[in-house]
Design a protein around this motif. Structure first.
Motif, mmCIF file in Angstrom:
data_model
loop_
_atom_site.group_PDB
_atom_site.id
_atom_site.type_symbol
_atom_site.label_atom_id
_atom_site.label_comp_id
_atom_site.label_asym_id
_atom_site.label_seq_id
_atom_site.Cartn_x
_atom_site.Cartn_y
_atom_site.Cartn_z
ATOM 1 N N LEU A 28 -5.831 6.899 -1.662
ATOM 2 C CA LEU A 28 -5.752 5.647 -2.420
ATOM 3 C C LEU A 28 -5.437 4.468 -1.500
ATOM 4 N N ARG A 29 -4.544 4.697 -0.539
ATOM 5 C CA ARG A 29 -4.225 3.615 0.398
ATOM 6 C C ARG A 29 -5.472 3.217 1.187
ATOM 7 N N GLN A 30 -6.261 4.216 1.559
ATOM 8 C CA GLN A 30 -7.519 3.913 2.256
ATOM 9 C C GLN A 30 -8.489 3.185 1.337
ATOM 10 N N ALA A 31 -8.497 3.590 0.063
ATOM 11 C CA ALA A 31 -9.394 2.952 -0.912
ATOM 12 C C ALA A 31 -9.069 1.474 -1.075
ATOM 13 N N GLU B 73 -12.763 0.218 -2.110
ATOM 14 C CA GLU B 73 -13.586 1.262 -2.709
ATOM 15 C C GLU B 73 -13.576 1.214 -4.239
ATOM 16 N N PHE B 74 -12.918 0.222 -4.824
ATOM 17 C CA PHE B 74 -12.826 0.129 -6.283
ATOM 18 C C PHE B 74 -13.926 -0.766 -6.857
ATOM 19 N N GLU B 75 -14.192 -0.539 -8.127
ATOM 20 C CA GLU B 75 -15.161 -1.364 -8.857
ATOM 21 C C GLU B 75 -14.705 -1.445 -10.306
ATOM 22 N N PHE C 195 -6.289 9.402 -11.116
ATOM 23 C CA PHE C 195 -5.479 8.834 -10.028
ATOM 24 C C PHE C 195 -4.450 7.800 -10.461
ATOM 25 N N ILE C 196 -4.534 7.280 -11.685
ATOM 26 C CA ILE C 196 -3.625 6.209 -12.100
ATOM 27 C C ILE C 196 -2.170 6.688 -12.130
ATOM 28 N N LEU D 61 0.819 -1.210 0.000
ATOM 29 C CA LEU D 61 0.000 0.000 0.000
ATOM 30 C C LEU D 61 0.853 1.261 0.000
ATOM 31 N N ASN D 62 2.179 1.063 -0.116
ATOM 32 C CA ASN D 62 3.124 2.172 -0.077
ATOM 33 C C ASN D 62 3.183 2.845 1.294
#
Length: 714
Positions: free
Chosen positions: A465-468, A473-475, A511-512, A262-263
Motif C-alpha cells: 500500500l505504501r508503494q501504491a 496506483e489508485f483510481e 485493503f481498507i 505513508l506509515n
C-alpha cells in the motif's frame, strides 16, 4: 549442649516445640525462653506438655496444613509466612511458624521476625520513594517524547531549526535520549546515554553504540521484538544488560517510532533510565521482586516463572494476553494519575472475573496476562473471556466523576496445542492480541496457523500500500445514482480501486481495513479528496452540475487536518463546494458524535452536503439524525436484497423512508438489482437509487460517456 542450643534459640528469638499428638495439636516445649513466647503460650508455664489453643487463628489454620508434613516419612518442612499477634501489653509481634519433619520427629519452630519485618518495611518505603523519583523521570521523558514527536513531524526546514532549540533540553536531560534514523543510525545522543552505556574498555571501533546495545537486548529478551519492528509499534518496558565482568544494569526503555503519512518510519525516539537501584531494593524482598508495585499483581518476571512451571506439568491450559486499547490517548487526555487509577481498577475487575486458580499478572505498561488452568477447549476459554468482559462492561470514573468506557484486545493461545515453550506462547498470544486489536470495541482473537499467515499477509499488504501511494496506483470509479422521478443520473459515488502491479484490480474490502489499522487511510483519503475535486471540476466543465459523493473513514473524521485539506483542494480546483458530498457511516456519528458534529457543521457551511451511509446496520441513532446537519440517508443493501420477499425488510425500508422525509432528509437505496426492488422503492417514495440494475462502478471516461448518452435522450 542443650544450654548452648537454648541460648542460640533465645538469641534468634525462636522457640522449638515437639508435636507429641498431631491430631490434638499437643506439643512439648524443647528450647527457647522469651517473654513474647510466654505471652503466646501462657499455658506452657504450668505444664511440660500442652495443647495449642484456637485463640491464634492463623497458627491454628497453619497446624492443619502442617499435619500433612508430620504424617509423612520423609524429612520435610513447611513455612507459614508472617502473621501478626498483639500481646496483652499491646505490643505487635510479627511471627513465622515452621513445621519440620526430621529423623522421625515432628517439630514446630515459632520465630519472632520483628527485625526482619522492620527491614522489609524500610526496604518497601525506600523502594516506594525510589519509584516515585523514577515516575517523575518517566513523566519528563513522556513530555520530551511528545515534544520531539511534534518536532520530527514538521517539514524538514522547520524541524532542523526547532531541533537546534531543543538540543539543550535533550543534552541536559537526566535520562538517556537517542534519536535515530529509520535504519537505526544515531542522529542525536545525549551525554546521559553515553554515561549509561559506557563500557569498561576505552572507546574504540569495536565498542557497541548505545542503540546497538538496546536493540540487542530487545531482540534477546522480547518475544514480540520482530512484531514491534514489522508493525512499527511503540514499546515500554524493562531490560537487563549484563556485560561481564562487572556490568549488570536494569534499564527502563521507551521505544517509539516517528512515522510519515505513508506509515513509514522516518525516525526512532528511544529513552533509557537506569533502574538498577530500584531493582536492588526490590530484590532484597522476595515479595517486591515478584510484584508489580502499582497493581500489586505478579510482575512480568513472576509470570514467566509461573508460565514455565505450568508448561513443565504437561497439563493443558490457555494463555490470555490482554492489551488496553488506546491507553496512550487516555493518558494524554486524563493525565498519568488517572491512567494509573485505570490500571488498578481494571486489574481488580479482571481478578474478579478470573477464577482463584488462574494466575493473573501485569506483564507490561498496559498489558496483562492470565494462565487459565485445566481447560483445553476454545469454548471453555471463551466462557472465561466472557466473564472478564462482563466485569469491564461497566463504566470507569475519574476523580472528578467523569465516566468513560474501556475496550481491550485479547489474544488466546493453548499449550500444548499451539506451542510448548514460554517464549513461543507469549509471542503468539501477543500476535493474536495485536491482530484482533480494535480501538472501538473489545476484540478476541484465538491463535491459529491461518492467523499467522494472515498477519504476515497484512504486513505485506501494508508495504505494498505504501508503494501504491508513492506510485499513484489508485483510481476512482464512479457509480451512478439515479433520481427515481426523472430516471436520470443526479449524483455519483466515487469508489476506490487499486491497480496492483501483480494482482490487477483490487476492490477496497481487501485493503481498507489494513489501511485504517495502519494509519495509511489518512494519506489515501487525502488522495481521494483531491481526485474527487478534480473529477467534479472535469464534469462541471462539460456543462453538467453533478454532485460527487466520497466516503470518509472513522480515522479521517478524527483527523484534525481533514477540514483544511478539504478547503485547500476546493480552492486549488476552483470548484463549487455544492458539487461535493461526504458519506459518513452511522457508527462514526455515534462513536465520535462531538467530533463529527463539529466537522459536519463546518463542511456544511461550505455548501458540501452530508449523507449517512449504511443506515440501519449498526445503531439506533434517531437522536443524532435530529441534531446533526444531514441531507441524505442511504439504506444499506442488506435491507434491499430481500425486500420483495421479506416482510420485515419491507417494514424497515418503509419506516426509514417515512422517518427521513419527516426529518426533511432524502433517501437513497443501495444495491438495487431487480425491477421488483425498484418498483417497491418507487411506490414507497424513495428519492434515489443506485445498483447494478443501472450500472456497476465504472471508470471516469465511461461515466462521462454515460452522461453524454443521457443528455442525448433528454
Amino acid at each position: 549442649m542443650t544450654s548452648l542450643l537454648n541460648t542460640l534459640a533465645n538469641a534468634l528469638e525462636q522457640i522449638v516445640l515437639e508435636v507429641t499428638d498431631i491430631e490434638a495439636s499437643t506439643v512439648l516445649w524443647l528450647d527457647g525462653d522469651s517473654d513474647w513466647a510466654n505471652e503466646i503460650f501462657p499455658e506452657a508455664k504450668s505444664q511440660s506438655a500442652f495443647t495449642i489453643s484456637q485463640e491464634s487463628a492463623f497458627l491454628f489454620d497453619f497446624l492443619i496444613d502442617a499435619k500433612a508434613i508430620w504424617q509423612q516419612q520423609d524429612n520435610k518442612k513447611l513455612r507459614s509466612g508472617l502473621w501478626t499477634e498483639v500481646t496483652t501489653q499491646g505490643v505487635e509481634l510479627h511471627l513465622e511458624a515452621i513445621a519440620i519433619k526430621q529423623a522421625s520427629r515432628n517439630l514446630l519452630v515459632i520465630c519472632n521476625q520483628h527485625e526482619s519485618f522492620n527491614i522489609q518495611q524500610q526496604t518497601k518505603q525506600v523502594a516506594r520513594e525510589v519509584l516515585l523519583s523514577y515516575d517523575r523521570l518517566f513523566l519528563k521523558s513522556e513530555y520530551l517524547h511528545t515534544r520531539l514527536l511534534s518536532i520530527l513531524n514538521q517539514p524538514s526546514a522547520e524541524n532542523s531549526q526547532i531541533l537546534t532549540a531543543t538540543a539543550k533540553i535533550i543534552e541536559n536531560a537526566e535520562f538517556a535520549v537517542i534519536v535515530a534514523s529509520y535504519d537505526f543510525n544515531t542522529s542525536i545522543e545525549n551525554a546521559a546515554a553515553l554515561r549509561l552505556f559506557s563500557q569498561d574498555k576505552p572507546l574504540h571501533k569495536t565498542q557497541s553504540r548505545p542503540i546497538d546495545i538496546i536493540l540487542t537486548l530487545m531482540k534477546n529478551q522480547l518475544p514480540e521484538y520482530q512484531r514491534l519492528l514489522s508493525t512499527h509499534s511503540s514499546w515500554n518496558g524493562e531490560l537487563c544488560w549484563i556485560l561481564p565482568p562487572s556490568t549488570l544494569k536494569w534499564l527502563k526503555i521507551g521505544f517509539h517510532p516517528v512515522k510519515n503519512k505513508l506509515n513509514d518510519v522516518e525516525n526512532w525516539i528511544i529513552f533509557a533510565n537506569d533502574i538498577s537501584t530500584m531493582k536492588h531494593l526490590i530484590q532484597r524482598n522476595e515479595q517486591l521482586a515478584l510484584q508489580d508495585m502499582l497493581t500489586k499483581l505478579p510482575n512480568r518476571f513472576a509470570f514467566w516463572q509461573m508460565l514455565e512451571k505450568h508448561i513443565a506439568t504437561k497439563c493443558a491450559f490457555y494463555l490470555l494476553y490482554i492489551d488496553i486499547n488506546d491507553f496512550r490517548r487516555h493518558n494524554e487526555f486524563y493525565g498519568h494519575d488517572e491512567g494509573d487509577k485505570l490500571l488498578i481498577e481494571l486489574s481488580k475487575r479482571i481478578r474478579v472475573g478470573a477464577k482463584a486458580t488462574d494466575y493473573f499478572a501485569r506483564v507490561g505498561g498496559d498489558e496483562f496476562a492470565i494462565i487459565i488452568n485445566n481447560i483445553d477447549s476454545k469454548q471453555a476459554c471463551t466462557q472465561v473471556i466472557d466473564r472478564l468482559l462482563t466485569q469491564l462492561a461497566r463504566p470507569f470514573y475519574t476523580e472528578q466523576g467523569e465516566h468513560y468506557n474501556v475496550t481491550i484486545s485479547i489474544g488466546a493461545a493453548c499449550c500444548p496445542i499451539d506451542a510448548v515453550s514460554a517464549e513461543e506462547l507469549m509471542k503468539i498470544a501477543d500476535l493474536s492480541a495485536y491482530s484482533g486489536k480494535n480501538k472501538k470495541q473489545n476484540a478476541i482473537q484465538f491463535y491459529s496457523t491461518s492467523l499467522r499467515k494472515a498477519s504476515f499477509s497484512a504486513i505485506q499488504i501494508e508495504r505494498e500500500l505504501r508503494q501504491a501511494i508513492k506510485h499513484q496506483e489508485f483510481e476512482l470509479y464512479l457509480q451512478p445514482i439515479i433520481d427515481v422521478k426523472t430516471n436520470h443520473i443526479n449524483k455519483a459515488e466515487a469508489l476506490l480501486r487499486w491497480h496492483h502491479p501483480k494482482q490487477g484490480l483490487i476492490s477496497p474490502e481487501h485493503f481498507i481495513t489494513i489501511a485504517e489499522k495502519t494509519g495509511l487511510i489518512i494519506n489515501i483519503g487525502e488522495w481521494v479528496i483531491e481526485r474527487t475535486c478534480q473529477i467534479a471540476k472535469q464534469i462541471s466543465e462539460l456543462g453538467v452540475n453533478l454532485k460527487i459523493s466520497m466516503n470518509l473513514s472513522p480515522s479521517q473524521v478524527a483527523d484534525d487536518n481533514l477540514y483544511n485539506h478539504l478547503t485547500q483542494c476546493i480552492e486549488q480546483t476552483q470548484i463549487d463546494a455544492s458539487l461535493l458530498e461526504l458519506e459518513i457511516t452511522e457508527g462514526v456519528l455515534v462513536d465520535d458524535y462531538i467530533v463529527a458534529e463539529q466537522l459536519l457543521k463546518k463542511v456544511r457551511a461550505l455548501g458540501i452536503s452530508i449523507s449517512v451511509d449504511d443506515f440501519g446496520t449498526g445503531y439506533s441513532s434517531l437522536v443524532y439524525l435530529k441534531k446533526l446537519p444531514l441531507d441524505f440517508l442511504k439504506i444499506d443493501r442488506t435491507f434491499i436484497k430481500e425486500i420483495v420477499t421479506d416482510e420485515h425488510d419491507k417494514a424497515i425500508v418503509r419506516a426509514v423512508i417515512g422517518m427521513a422525509h419527516t426529518l426533511n432528509l432524502c433517501v437513497i437505496a443501495e444495491g438495487v438489482e431487480t425491477e421488483e426492488q425498484l418498483s417497491f422503492l418507487v411506490n414507497n417514495a424513495c428519492n434515489s437509487v443506485q445498483g447494478f440494475i443501472f450500472s456497476r462502478p465504472i471508470q471516469l471516461q465511461s461515466f462521462i460517456t454515460l452522461l453524454q448518452q443521457q443528455n442525448q435522450h433528454k
